[in-house]
Design a protein around this motif. Structure first.
Motif, PDB file in Angstrom:
ATOM      1  N   ALA A 103       0.866  -1.176   0.000  1.00  0.00           N
ATOM      2  CA  ALA A 103       0.000   0.000   0.000  1.00  0.00           C
ATOM      3  C   ALA A 103       0.904   1.227   0.000  1.00  0.00           C
ATOM      4  O   ALA A 103       1.924   1.257   0.693  1.00  0.00           O
ATOM      5  N   PRO A 104       0.591   2.276  -0.781  1.00  0.00           N
ATOM      6  CA  PRO A 104       1.485   3.427  -0.902  1.00  0.00           C
ATOM      7  C   PRO A 104       1.437   4.385   0.283  1.00  0.00           C
ATOM      8  O   PRO A 104       2.348   5.188   0.455  1.00  0.00           O
ATOM      9  N   LYS A 105       0.370   4.316   1.084  1.00  0.00           N
ATOM     10  CA  LYS A 105       0.252   5.235   2.224  1.00  0.00           C
ATOM     11  C   LYS A 105      -0.901   4.785   3.104  1.00  0.00           C
ATOM     12  O   LYS A 105      -1.694   3.917   2.725  1.00  0.00           O
ATOM     13  N   ALA A 106      -0.991   5.379   4.280  1.00  0.00           N
ATOM     14  CA  ALA A 106      -2.091   5.066   5.188  1.00  0.00           C
ATOM     15  C   ALA A 106      -3.426   5.433   4.534  1.00  0.00           C
ATOM     16  O   ALA A 106      -3.545   6.481   3.897  1.00  0.00           O
ATOM     17  N   GLY A 107      -4.405   4.561   4.682  1.00  0.00           N
ATOM     18  CA  GLY A 107      -5.719   4.816   4.126  1.00  0.00           C
ATOM     19  C   GLY A 107      -5.900   4.362   2.694  1.00  0.00           C
ATOM     20  O   GLY A 107      -7.033   4.309   2.206  1.00  0.00           O
ATOM     21  N   ALA A 108      -4.800   4.044   1.999  1.00  0.00           N
ATOM     22  CA  ALA A 108      -4.902   3.574   0.618  1.00  0.00           C
ATOM     23  C   ALA A 108      -5.227   2.084   0.607  1.00  0.00           C
ATOM     24  O   ALA A 108      -4.862   1.343   1.521  1.00  0.00           O
ATOM     25  N   ASP A 109      -5.943   1.668  -0.426  1.00  0.00           N
ATOM     26  CA  ASP A 109      -6.237   0.247  -0.565  1.00  0.00           C
ATOM     27  C   ASP A 109      -4.941  -0.529  -0.771  1.00  0.00           C
ATOM     28  O   ASP A 109      -4.037  -0.079  -1.493  1.00  0.00           O
ATOM     29  N   SER A 110      -4.850  -1.682  -0.147  1.00  0.00           N
ATOM     30  CA  SER A 110      -3.682  -2.539  -0.356  1.00  0.00           C
ATOM     31  C   SER A 110      -3.919  -3.441  -1.559  1.00  0.00           C
ATOM     32  O   SER A 110      -5.057  -3.756  -1.910  1.00  0.00           O
ATOM     33  N   THR A 111      -2.832  -3.821  -2.199  1.00  0.00           N
ATOM     34  CA  THR A 111      -2.872  -4.689  -3.366  1.00  0.00           C
ATOM     35  C   THR A 111      -2.029  -5.921  -3.077  1.00  0.00           C
ATOM     36  O   THR A 111      -0.930  -5.810  -2.544  1.00  0.00           O
ATOM     37  N   THR A 112      -2.539  -7.077  -3.438  1.00  0.00           N
ATOM     38  CA  THR A 112      -1.793  -8.319  -3.256  1.00  0.00           C
ATOM     39  C   THR A 112      -1.480  -8.917  -4.618  1.00  0.00           C
ATOM     40  O   THR A 112      -2.366  -9.059  -5.466  1.00  0.00           O
ATOM     41  N   THR A 113      -0.230  -9.250  -4.809  1.00  0.00           N
ATOM     42  CA  THR A 113       0.270  -9.821  -6.052  1.00  0.00           C
ATOM     43  C   THR A 113       0.886 -11.181  -5.756  1.00  0.00           C
ATOM     44  O   THR A 113       1.531 -11.360  -4.730  1.00  0.00           O
ATOM     45  N   LEU A 114       0.679 -12.128  -6.645  1.00  0.00           N
ATOM     46  CA  LEU A 114       1.312 -13.433  -6.523  1.00  0.00           C
ATOM     47  C   LEU A 114       2.605 -13.439  -7.324  1.00  0.00           C
ATOM     48  O   LEU A 114       2.655 -12.938  -8.448  1.00  0.00           O
ATOM     49  N   VAL A 115       3.658 -14.009  -6.734  1.00  0.00           N
ATOM     50  CA  VAL A 115       4.990 -13.976  -7.336  1.00  0.00           C
ATOM     51  C   VAL A 115       5.627 -15.356  -7.237  1.00  0.00           C
ATOM     52  O   VAL A 115       5.548 -16.007  -6.194  1.00  0.00           O
ATOM     53  N   VAL A 116       6.271 -15.799  -8.318  1.00  0.00           N
ATOM     54  CA  VAL A 116       7.130 -16.982  -8.280  1.00  0.00           C
ATOM     55  C   VAL A 116       8.574 -16.507  -8.322  1.00  0.00           C
ATOM     56  O   VAL A 116       8.985 -15.807  -9.250  1.00  0.00           O
ATOM     57  N   SER A 117       9.352 -16.865  -7.299  1.00  0.00           N
ATOM     58  CA  SER A 117      10.731 -16.414  -7.172  1.00  0.00           C
ATOM     59  C   SER A 117      11.668 -17.617  -7.244  1.00  0.00           C
ATOM     60  O   SER A 117      11.629 -18.490  -6.374  1.00  0.00           O
ATOM     61  N   PRO A 118      12.526 -17.694  -8.284  1.00  0.00           N
ATOM     62  CA  PRO A 118      13.449 -18.827  -8.413  1.00  0.00           C
ATOM     63  C   PRO A 118      14.797 -18.542  -7.770  1.00  0.00           C
ATOM     64  O   PRO A 118      15.233 -17.394  -7.669  1.00  0.00           O
ATOM     65  N   GLY A 119      15.474 -19.569  -7.337  1.00  0.00           N
ATOM     66  CA  GLY A 119      16.822 -19.415  -6.797  1.00  0.00           C
ATOM     67  C   GLY A 119      17.515 -20.760  -6.706  1.00  0.00           C
ATOM     68  O   GLY A 119      16.872 -21.805  -6.731  1.00  0.00           O
ATOM     69  N   ARG A 120      18.846 -20.725  -6.604  1.00  0.00           N
ATOM     70  CA  ARG A 120      19.617 -21.947  -6.359  1.00  0.00           C
ATOM     71  C   ARG A 120      20.322 -21.814  -5.022  1.00  0.00           C
ATOM     72  O   ARG A 120      21.035 -20.840  -4.770  1.00  0.00           O
ATOM     73  N   ALA A 121      20.130 -22.788  -4.163  1.00  0.00           N
ATOM     74  CA  ALA A 121      20.803 -22.823  -2.872  1.00  0.00           C
ATOM     75  C   ALA A 121      22.043 -23.705  -2.991  1.00  0.00           C
ATOM     76  O   ALA A 121      21.985 -24.812  -3.532  1.00  0.00           O
ATOM     77  N   VAL A 122      23.177 -23.197  -2.497  1.00  0.00           N
ATOM     78  CA  VAL A 122      24.422 -23.963  -2.504  1.00  0.00           C
ATOM     79  C   VAL A 122      24.956 -24.044  -1.079  1.00  0.00           C
ATOM     80  O   VAL A 122      24.809 -23.109  -0.288  1.00  0.00           O
TER      81      VAL A 122
END
Length: 253
Positions: free
Chosen positions: A192-211
């Protein structure tokens, strides 16, 4: 809590958000930039033009209204607790695929922050040693990208009530060898950009390699898989069809 988007609409959305994700220099995105540019810390060229094959977090549309068609997850991942902390960040995960997934989940969660100090702390805690300094130097740019993603000006004081939070909801992994594991993390990112503004939810796929490095799992640069899955919400039939495991960490679901 289902995500019922047509495939054509998803493709159009992905094309639209590639420009946006190019400026979100969160941990995984910074790793991919380094992998593409060869880790040239002396360059001031910025991130390369976004490409479907080498951008990192992959968002979908904002969540639709809950239609009541909740489908329970078929699989759960009980992720292990860390043995230590650096500041408030968990480290020293067990040398198992689940431990690698737990570290990657922790790094992905921390990366979505409006605070450059928090972004830098996550890089120092989780990045592979050979890339750590280059990435840490870009932490402030990462926080600026996160601010823009959240609808906040890239500079100046944060507006009161501005928020950016990520909650991992799914994970899957594949062992590369005994010392490396490829991990995909599915997150809900709410802002949300500021108090009182509607919040937005986005779905994200985040890839990574663990070593496995110096007695702990670290994130290593690697190109994301060519067929990175579309983000889907937990509670949808597609979540199960795509093989996601709902996340359990310690006593938390």
């Amino acid at each position: 809590m289902t995500l019922d988007l047509q495939q054509a609409a998803q493709r159009r959305m992905r094309r639209a958000v590639f420009v946006l994700t190019g400026i979100v220099l969160v941990l995984v995105a910074a790793l991919v930039v380094i992998a593409v540019t060869g880790g040239d810390s002396g360059s001031d060229k910025g991130a390369p033009a976004p490409q479907p094959s080498n951008t990192a977090p992959k968002p979908a549309a904002t969540l639709p209204e809950d239609d009541g068609g909740y489908v329970a997850p078929e699989k759960y991942a009980k992720l292990p607790d860390a043995a230590a902390k650096v500041g408030n960040l968990p480290v020293k995960f067990p040398r198992t695929p689940e431990g690698a997934a737990a570290m990657t989940v922790a790094s992905a969660r921390n990366a979505w922050s409006l605070d450059p100090a928090q972004v830098k702390a996550g890089i120092l805690a989780y990045a592979s040693a050979q890339y750590r300094n280059d990435m840490a130097a870009a932490a402030e740019d990462g926080a600026k990208g996160n601010r823009e993603f959240a609808g906040v000006s890239a500079s100046g004081p944060l507006p009161a009530g501005a928020t950016l939070n990520a909650w991992p909801i799914g994970v899957k992994w594949a062992e590369v060898d005994s010392s490396s594991v490829d991990v995909l993390v599915l997150l809900r990112v709410t802002h949300a950009p500021k108090a009182g503004a509607d919040s937005t939810t986005t779905l994200v796929v985040s890839p990574g390699r663990a070593v496995w490095e110096s007695g702990d799992w670290k994130v290593m640069p690697t190109d994301p898989p060519k067929n990175l899955p579309d983000p889907v919400d937990v509670g949808s039939a597609k979540f199960n069809e795509d093989g996601w495991k709902a996340i359990q960490e310690g006593d938390r679901l």
